[in-house]
Design a protein around this motif. Structure first.
Motif, PDB file in Angstrom:
ATOM      1  N   GLY A   1      31.756  18.624  26.350  1.00 17.79           N
ATOM      2  CA  GLY A   1      30.899  17.833  27.227  1.00 17.79           C
ATOM      3  C   GLY A   1      29.765  18.595  27.866  1.00 17.79           C
ATOM      4  O   GLY A   1      28.951  17.997  28.581  1.00 17.79           O
ATOM      5  N   ARG A   2      29.681  19.925  27.600  1.00 16.51           N
ATOM      6  CA  ARG A   2      28.638  20.718  28.261  1.00 16.51           C
ATOM      7  C   ARG A   2      27.945  21.627  27.247  1.00 16.51           C
ATOM      8  O   ARG A   2      28.573  22.141  26.311  1.00 16.51           O
ATOM      9  CB  ARG A   2      29.229  21.560  29.387  1.00 16.51           C
ATOM     10  N   ALA A   3      26.659  21.841  27.477  1.00 19.18           N
ATOM     11  CA  ALA A   3      25.882  22.688  26.586  1.00 19.18           C
ATOM     12  C   ALA A   3      26.368  24.130  26.613  1.00 19.18           C
ATOM     13  O   ALA A   3      26.233  24.859  25.619  1.00 19.18           O
ATOM     14  CB  ALA A   3      24.396  22.622  26.960  1.00 19.18           C
TER      15      ALA A   3
ATOM     16  N   VAL B   1      27.479  23.016  18.160  1.00 13.76           N
ATOM     17  CA  VAL B   1      26.569  23.143  17.018  1.00 13.76           C
ATOM     18  C   VAL B   1      25.947  21.797  16.666  1.00 13.76           C
ATOM     19  O   VAL B   1      25.035  21.727  15.830  1.00 13.76           O
ATOM     20  CB  VAL B   1      27.301  23.724  15.794  1.00 13.76           C
ATOM     21  N   ALA B   2      26.432  20.745  17.289  1.00 13.60           N
ATOM     22  CA  ALA B   2      25.874  19.413  17.054  1.00 13.60           C
ATOM     23  C   ALA B   2      26.044  18.570  18.300  1.00 13.60           C
ATOM     24  O   ALA B   2      26.944  18.802  19.117  1.00 13.60           O
ATOM     25  CB  ALA B   2      26.551  18.734  15.865  1.00 13.60           C
ATOM     26  N   VAL B   3      25.166  17.598  18.448  1.00  9.42           N
ATOM     27  CA  VAL B   3      25.264  16.577  19.491  1.00  9.42           C
ATOM     28  C   VAL B   3      25.379  15.236  18.784  1.00  9.42           C
ATOM     29  O   VAL B   3      24.566  14.927  17.902  1.00  9.42           O
ATOM     30  CB  VAL B   3      24.026  16.578  20.410  1.00  9.42           C
TER      31      VAL B   3
ATOM     32  N   ASP C   1      24.718  13.338  31.282  1.00 15.56           N
ATOM     33  CA  ASP C   1      25.082  13.442  29.867  1.00 15.56           C
ATOM     34  C   ASP C   1      23.842  13.718  29.015  1.00 15.56           C
ATOM     35  O   ASP C   1      23.878  14.560  28.106  1.00 15.56           O
ATOM     36  CB  ASP C   1      25.736  12.134  29.402  1.00 15.56           C
ATOM     37  N   LEU C   2      22.760  13.021  29.327  1.00 19.55           N
ATOM     38  CA  LEU C   2      21.533  13.229  28.569  1.00 19.55           C
ATOM     39  C   LEU C   2      20.954  14.621  28.812  1.00 19.55           C
ATOM     40  O   LEU C   2      20.394  15.242  27.899  1.00 19.55           O
ATOM     41  CB  LEU C   2      20.498  12.156  28.936  1.00 19.55           C
ATOM     42  N   ALA C   3      21.114  15.110  30.015  1.00 19.24           N
ATOM     43  CA  ALA C   3      20.626  16.452  30.322  1.00 19.24           C
ATOM     44  C   ALA C   3      21.375  17.507  29.502  1.00 19.24           C
ATOM     45  O   ALA C   3      20.766  18.439  28.954  1.00 19.24           O
ATOM     46  CB  ALA C   3      20.781  16.738  31.819  1.00 19.24           C
ATOM     47  N   GLU C   4      22.700  17.391  29.413  1.00 14.83           N
ATOM     48  CA  GLU C   4      23.483  18.338  28.607  1.00 14.83           C
ATOM     49  C   GLU C   4      23.061  18.270  27.144  1.00 14.83           C
ATOM     50  O   GLU C   4      22.923  19.300  26.471  1.00 14.83           O
ATOM     51  CB  GLU C   4      24.975  18.043  28.740  1.00 14.83           C
ATOM     52  N   ALA C   5      22.855  17.050  26.648  1.00 19.51           N
ATOM     53  CA  ALA C   5      22.431  16.906  25.261  1.00 19.51           C
ATOM     54  C   ALA C   5      21.070  17.549  25.040  1.00 19.51           C
ATOM     55  O   ALA C   5      20.840  18.224  24.030  1.00 19.51           O
ATOM     56  CB  ALA C   5      22.387  15.425  24.891  1.00 19.51           C
ATOM     57  N   SER C   6      20.161  17.364  25.986  1.00 17.93           N
ATOM     58  CA  SER C   6      18.821  17.927  25.854  1.00 17.93           C
ATOM     59  C   SER C   6      18.875  19.448  25.767  1.00 17.93           C
ATOM     60  O   SER C   6      18.221  20.058  24.912  1.00 17.93           O
ATOM     61  CB  SER C   6      17.964  17.499  27.046  1.00 17.93           C
TER      62      SER C   6
ATOM     63  N   ALA D   1      21.426  21.308  24.803  1.00 18.30           N
ATOM     64  CA  ALA D   1      22.076  21.716  23.555  1.00 18.30           C
ATOM     65  C   ALA D   1      21.144  21.569  22.356  1.00 18.30           C
ATOM     66  O   ALA D   1      21.092  22.444  21.474  1.00 18.30           O
ATOM     67  CB  ALA D   1      23.343  20.889  23.344  1.00 18.30           C
ATOM     68  N   ILE D   2      20.396  20.487  22.310  1.00 23.03           N
ATOM     69  CA  ILE D   2      19.494  20.267  21.180  1.00 23.03           C
ATOM     70  C   ILE D   2      18.364  21.281  21.185  1.00 23.03           C
ATOM     71  O   ILE D   2      17.981  21.825  20.140  1.00 23.03           O
ATOM     72  CB  ILE D   2      18.955  18.821  21.204  1.00 23.03           C
ATOM     73  N   ARG D   3      17.833  21.575  22.382  1.00 23.19           N
ATOM     74  CA  ARG D   3      16.776  22.592  22.463  1.00 23.19           C
ATOM     75  C   ARG D   3      17.301  23.958  22.034  1.00 23.19           C
ATOM     76  O   ARG D   3      16.529  24.798  21.534  1.00 23.19           O
ATOM     77  CB  ARG D   3      16.228  22.666  23.883  1.00 23.19           C
ATOM     78  N   ALA D   4      18.597  24.180  22.184  1.00 23.22           N
ATOM     79  CA  ALA D   4      19.186  25.458  21.776  1.00 23.22           C
ATOM     80  C   ALA D   4      19.496  25.500  20.286  1.00 23.22           C
ATOM     81  O   ALA D   4      19.954  26.528  19.781  1.00 23.22           O
ATOM     82  CB  ALA D   4      20.463  25.712  22.568  1.00 23.22           C
ATOM     83  N   GLY D   5      19.240  24.392  19.583  1.00 27.16           N
ATOM     84  CA  GLY D   5      19.417  24.409  18.130  1.00 27.16           C
ATOM     85  C   GLY D   5      20.489  23.496  17.580  1.00 27.16           C
ATOM     86  O   GLY D   5      20.694  23.465  16.365  1.00 27.16           O
ATOM     87  N   ALA D   6      21.191  22.763  18.435  1.00 30.22           N
ATOM     88  CA  ALA D   6      22.237  21.867  17.943  1.00 30.22           C
ATOM     89  C   ALA D   6      21.631  20.713  17.147  1.00 30.22           C
ATOM     90  O   ALA D   6      20.579  20.182  17.504  1.00 30.22           O
ATOM     91  CB  ALA D   6      23.052  21.315  19.111  1.00 30.22           C
ATOM     92  N   MET D   7      22.308  20.331  16.060  1.00 28.21           N
ATOM     93  CA  MET D   7      21.896  19.164  15.286  1.00 28.21           C
ATOM     94  C   MET D   7      22.139  17.909  16.120  1.00 28.21           C
ATOM     95  O   MET D   7      23.149  17.793  16.800  1.00 28.21           O
ATOM     96  CB  MET D   7      22.703  19.092  13.983  1.00 28.21           C
ATOM     97  N   TRP D   8      21.209  16.964  16.057  1.00 27.22           N
ATOM     98  CA  TRP D   8      21.286  15.740  16.876  1.00 27.22           C
ATOM     99  C   TRP D   8      21.530  14.545  15.959  1.00 27.22           C
ATOM    100  O   TRP D   8      20.699  14.215  15.111  1.00 27.22           O
ATOM    101  CB  TRP D   8      19.982  15.584  17.654  1.00 27.22           C
TER     102      TRP D   8
END
Length: 343
Positions: free
Chosen positions: A119-121, A126-128, A140-145, A147-154
């Motif tokens: 649930g946390r970046a 490795v994916a969202v 929730d959207l902030a954590e996803a943001s 993680a994705i900026r760090a390279g996680a697949m969305w």
């Protein structure tokens, strides 16, 4: 279709239904839906359900349907949550961390395929995976943001802008995806649910490639998904998309048939093939004027709709897309009212 001959469903072995807006609205069956599914079963047809709603697992959806009087098995239900989990299982090593933005059902599907929901970046996902959940919020959207900026697949389960409710359309997962899209300056790496064809092609494959008809209430998901899968479709006017939307539909989101409700599966007088063969037929004619489309004649409102589709979908400068429809005579005014158009 018009009077005479068998019902539409007689030409198909498998019927794949959308759920919200077709079979039920939130937690209540749409009038006629229970009887329609029972009639299909009695006639030996195969039935499947394909839903973009990622907030319930297949077994939960089957239980919900059964509780409404629609007997259903988990293997008849295809959800975007399960499909997203399968995609991630194929692309990630076992035990990989996946940040889940959505309902508990989506977390359960991720766990079921051997991946680790987080649930946390800070847990280095490795994916969202993002799906609809009524409790999804800014955090929730902030954590996803992050993680994705760090390279996680969305991966998004679906991009429905709205979902139907008894109070009218409400924000759907697509609206939440749009918030992240704005923050990140790009869209998801992958969208799994409709209008992608996977749910429909999977249903047809499970049924041994049976002749398949897709039934949905949304042009931008159900009908476009059927088109992408190369399958015929029936738009029912019990959910999100209405006649105005239909007349403005782009080529990739146009249904094969239209009916007011599921009676169109069985009653030839309750369904029509669109568009009509020409801007005149079955008692109706339509002409494009400078400021409006003029509808004249008499007959079934659905036949009038088919003629209007022929006009508004016509290529070239004579097309009437975007023009209001003006009735010529009382019968035309009555037909427009029946179709929910200003008369």
């Amino acid at each position: 279709m018009s009077s005479g001959g068998g019902g539409l469903v007689d030409g198909y072995r498998l019927v794949v239904f959308d759920l919200d807006g077709v079979i039920y609205l939130i937690d209540r069956p749409i009038p006629g839906a229970v009887e329609a599914v029972a009639r299909l079963h009695a006639g030996g047809h195969l039935v499947a359900y394909a839903t973009n709603n990622a907030s319930r697992r297949s077994a939960e959806v089957a239980d919900l349907l059964t509780g409404m009087g629609v007997p259903a098995r988990a293997d008849e239900v295809l959800t975007s949550a399960a499909a997203a989990a399968e995609v991630l299982r194929e692309r990630l090593p076992a035990g990989a961390a996946v940040l889940v933005v959505g309902a508990e059902a989506l977390r359960a599907e991720i766990s079921a395929v051997g991946l680790r929901p987080v649930g946390r970046a800070e847990e280095a996902p490795v994916a969202v995976v993002q799906g609809y959940g009524p409790q999804v919020g800014w955090a929730d959207l902030a954590e996803a943001s992050v993680a994705i900026r760090a390279g996680a697949m969305w991966v998004a389960t679906n991009t429905d802008r709205t979902l139907p409710s008894g109070r009218g359309p409400l924000p759907g997962n697509g609206s939440l995806v749009a918030a992240l899209r704005t923050a990140l300056g790009r869209g998801p790496d992958l969208v799994v649910g409709k209008p992608e064809p996977a749910l429909f092609t999977t249903a047809a494959r499970r049924a041994g490639g049976a002749d398949c008809l897709v039934v949905g209430d949304r042009l931008d998901t159900d009908i476009e998904g059927a088109c992408r899968a190369g399958l015929p479709s029936l738009l029912v006017l019990t959910g999100v998309s209405g006649v105005t939307d239909l007349l403005a539909a782009p080529p990739q989101a146009r249904p094969t048939y239209v009916s007011f409700d599921l009676a169109g599966l069985f009653d030839p007088d309750a369904v029509v093939r669109v568009p009509a063969g020409s801007p005149a037929g079955e008692g109706w004619s339509a002409q494009v004027r400078q400021d409006a489309i003029e509808l004249a004649g008499a007959g079934r409102p659905l036949d009038a709709l088919a003629v209007l589709c022929a006009v508004t979908w016509a290529p070239g400068p004579a097309a009437g897309e975007g023009l209001p429809v003006r009735p010529v005579g009382t019968a035309a005014a009555d037909a427009l009212r029946a179709l929910g158009l200003p008369s």
